[in-house]
Design an enzyme around this catalytic site. Structure first.
Site, PDB file in Angstrom:
ATOM      1  N   ASP A  31     -22.362  17.236  -9.242  1.00 31.35           N
ATOM      2  CA  ASP A  31     -22.944  15.954  -8.847  1.00 31.35           C
ATOM      3  C   ASP A  31     -24.101  15.553  -9.766  1.00 31.35           C
ATOM      4  O   ASP A  31     -24.809  16.413 -10.274  1.00 31.35           O
ATOM      5  CB  ASP A  31     -23.452  16.088  -7.410  1.00 31.35           C
ATOM      6  CG  ASP A  31     -23.428  14.762  -6.685  1.00 31.35           C
ATOM      7  OD1 ASP A  31     -22.984  13.762  -7.284  1.00 31.35           O
ATOM      8  OD2 ASP A  31     -23.861  14.719  -5.533  1.00 31.35           O
ATOM      9  N   THR A  77     -10.630  12.562  -2.847  1.00 33.69           N
ATOM     10  CA  THR A  77      -9.788  11.476  -2.323  1.00 33.69           C
ATOM     11  C   THR A  77     -10.644  10.230  -2.051  1.00 33.69           C
ATOM     12  O   THR A  77     -10.125   9.117  -2.030  1.00 33.69           O
ATOM     13  CB  THR A  77      -9.076  11.918  -1.022  1.00 33.69           C
ATOM     14  OG1 THR A  77     -10.032  12.587  -0.178  1.00 33.69           O
ATOM     15  CG2 THR A  77      -7.940  12.877  -1.291  1.00 33.69           C
ATOM     16  N   ASN A  79     -13.145   9.298  -4.077  1.00 33.05           N
ATOM     17  CA  ASN A  79     -13.625   8.728  -5.341  1.00 33.05           C
ATOM     18  C   ASN A  79     -12.832   7.506  -5.815  1.00 33.05           C
ATOM     19  O   ASN A  79     -13.272   6.778  -6.707  1.00 33.05           O
ATOM     20  CB  ASN A  79     -13.629   9.786  -6.468  1.00 33.05           C
ATOM     21  CG  ASN A  79     -14.764  10.785  -6.354  1.00 33.05           C
ATOM     22  OD1 ASN A  79     -14.661  11.921  -6.813  1.00 33.05           O
ATOM     23  ND2 ASN A  79     -15.879  10.384  -5.744  1.00 33.05           N
ATOM     24  N   SER A 207     -19.011  17.456   1.327  1.00 34.65           N
ATOM     25  CA  SER A 207     -18.212  16.337   0.811  1.00 34.65           C
ATOM     26  C   SER A 207     -16.709  16.616   0.805  1.00 34.65           C
ATOM     27  O   SER A 207     -16.019  16.341  -0.187  1.00 34.65           O
ATOM     28  CB  SER A 207     -18.678  15.947  -0.594  1.00 34.65           C
ATOM     29  OG  SER A 207     -20.002  15.495  -0.551  1.00 34.65           O
TER      30      SER A 207
HETATM   31  C1  FPP Z   1     -20.130  13.268  -9.704  1.00 31.10           C
HETATM   32  O1  FPP Z   1     -21.252  12.637 -10.295  1.00 31.10           O
HETATM   33  C2  FPP Z   1     -19.106  13.545 -10.725  1.00 31.10           C
HETATM   34  C3  FPP Z   1     -17.803  13.145 -10.669  1.00 31.10           C
HETATM   35  C4  FPP Z   1     -17.204  12.410  -9.557  1.00 31.10           C
HETATM   36  C5  FPP Z   1     -16.857  13.452 -11.783  1.00 31.10           C
HETATM   37  C6  FPP Z   1     -16.918  14.850 -12.279  1.00 31.10           C
HETATM   38  C7  FPP Z   1     -15.954  15.032 -13.366  1.00 31.10           C
HETATM   39  C8  FPP Z   1     -16.215  15.684 -14.531  1.00 31.10           C
HETATM   40  C9  FPP Z   1     -17.515  16.315 -14.870  1.00 31.10           C
HETATM   41  C10 FPP Z   1     -15.130  15.809 -15.538  1.00 31.10           C
HETATM   42  C11 FPP Z   1     -14.310  17.070 -15.308  1.00 31.10           C
HETATM   43  C12 FPP Z   1     -13.157  17.097 -16.246  1.00 31.10           C
HETATM   44  C13 FPP Z   1     -12.071  17.910 -16.158  1.00 31.10           C
HETATM   45  C14 FPP Z   1     -10.941  17.781 -17.103  1.00 31.10           C
HETATM   46  C15 FPP Z   1     -11.940  18.922 -15.116  1.00 31.10           C
HETATM   47  P1  FPP Z   1     -21.633  11.183  -9.791  1.00 31.10           P
HETATM   48  O2  FPP Z   1     -20.858  10.200 -10.607  1.00 31.10           O
HETATM   49  O3  FPP Z   1     -21.403  11.089  -8.327  1.00 31.10           O
HETATM   50  O4  FPP Z   1     -23.154  11.082 -10.139  1.00 31.10           O
HETATM   51  P2  FPP Z   1     -24.258  10.318  -9.258  1.00 31.10           P
HETATM   52  O5  FPP Z   1     -24.303  11.025  -7.929  1.00 31.10           O
HETATM   53  O6  FPP Z   1     -25.496  10.517 -10.061  1.00 31.10           O
HETATM   54  O7  FPP Z   1     -23.839   8.892  -9.164  1.00 31.10           O
END
Ligand code: FPP
Length: 251
Positions: A31, A77, A79, A207
Site C-alpha cells: 500500500d 476485486t 480495485n 482489505s
Molecule cells: C496500492 O497502492 C497498490 C496497488 C493497488 C497496486 C500494487 C501493484 C504493484 C506494486 C505491481 C505488482 C506487479 C506485479 C507484476 C505483481 P495505492 O495505489 O492504494 O496507494 P495509495 O494508498 O497511496 O493511494
C-alpha cells in the site's frame, strides 16, 4: 563500509536473525504507491512502477534469506473501482513485467502462481499469466504467488460452491466437510498459510486479503510507503516477527 560491502552483507541473512525462526511464508499488502508518487510530485502510476521494483527486490531478498514463499496482493476485486486509466495502466504493467521478468524467474528457480478470478482479466494478460505459470511450474525455488483480481470472500464463496456441487453429485457427505477439505478448494490449496503479513503505509486493515489463510498470521504494519520498503525495512519486520510468541490459541 563501502556500498559494495553493504550490498554483499544484505544478500545474506543478517546475523541478528535466527534461521530457525524465519517465517516460511510472507504475505504483503503493497500500500501507498499513490501517496509515494504524490509526495514526489509525480502521477500515481509512477508509484506503481516503483512498486514493482520494490516487489522484485523483496522477492530476491526472501530467496537470499531462505524464505520459501511470498504472496503479494497486486489487485483486489475492489480495485476495479479505481479510475479507468489507472486500472488500464495496472493491467498493462502486470503484463509487461511478467513478459520482461519471465526469463529471470526461470533462471532464478522461482515458481510463480496466481490466485484470484483470472477469467475476468484482459485476455492478453491471461495469456502472459498462463505462460509464466507453465514455464516455472517445475521450479523448486521460492514460490511467488500474485493475488490478481483477488477477494477473500469471493474465494471462500467459490470454494463453498465447489464443495456444494460435490455434495449434490453424491461425491461428498456434508458431515465429511472439515478444514482440510475446505482448504483443498481454495485457490491456495497446497501452500502453507502465511506466517507473517506485512502491510505498508500505516493502514490497519486486511482489505479482503487471504481471510481464511491468515487466521493465525502475525501482522506487521509500517508507515513506510510501499516503494520505499527495502531490505532494511524487511529486516526490521523480521526482527519484530522473531520476537512474537506464536501461540495459535493455546497458552
Ligand atoms: C496500492 O497502492 C497498490 C496497488 C493497488 C497496486 C500494487 C501493484 C504493484 C506494486 C505491481 C505488482 C506487479 C506485479 C507484476 C505483481 P495505492 O495505489 O492504494 O496507494 P495509495 O494508498 O497511496 O493511494
Amino acid at each position: 563500509m563501502t556500498a559494495q560491502q553493504t550490498q554483499l552483507q544484505l544478500q545474506y541473512l543478517p546475523p541478528d536473525l535466527k534461521p530457525e525462526l524465519l517465517p516460511q511464508h510472507v504475505a504483503v499488502i503493497m500500500d501507498g504507491n499513490g501517496r509515494w508518487a504524490k509526495r514526489q510530485g509525480m502521477p500515481r502510476i509512477m508509484g506503481h512502477k516503483r512498486g514493482v521494483d520494490a516487489l522484485k527486490d523483496l522477492l530476491r531478498c526472501c530467496r537470499d534469506w531462505g524464505i520459501q514463499a511470498l504472496t503479494a496482493y497486486a489487485f483486489s476485486t475492489e480495485n476495479w473501482g479505481r479510475p479507468q486509466e489507472e486500472v488500464d495502466f495496472l493491467m498493462t504493467l502486470f503484463q509487461r513485467v511478467l513478459r520482461q521478468e519471465l526469463r529471470e524467474m526461470v533462471k532464478e528457480n522461482v515458481q510463480i502462481r496466481f490466485v484470484g478470478n483470472l477469467n475476468a482479466l484482459p485476455s492478453t494478460l491471461q495469456t502472459e499469466i498462463s505462460r509464466s505459470v507453465a514455464q516455472t511450474e517445475n521450479n523448486r525455488g521460492i514460490r511467488f504467488t500474485v493475488a490478481t483480481n483477488y477477494g477473500g470472500r469471493q474465494e471462500i464463496i467459490q470454494a463453498c460452491r465447489a464443495i456444494a456441487t460435490k455434495v449434490e453429485q453424491g461425491l461428498l457427505q456434508a458431515d465429511e466437510i472439515d478444514e482440510a477439505i475446505f482448504e483443498k478448494h481454495l485457490y491456495t490449496a497446497g501452500t502453507c498459510d502465511p506466517d507473517l503479513l506485512i502491510r505498508t503505509s500505516g493502514e490497519m486493515r486486511l482489505s479482503n486479503f487471504l481471510l481464511w489463510q491468515m487466521a493465525y498470521s502475525e501482522i506487521y504494519i509500517t508507515d513506510t510507503l510501499w516503494p520505499d520498503f527495502d531490505r532494511s525495512q524487511f529486516h526490521s519486520a523480521l526482527r519484530v516477527y522473531q520476537q512474537r510468541e506464536r501461540r495459535f490459541g493455546k497458552v
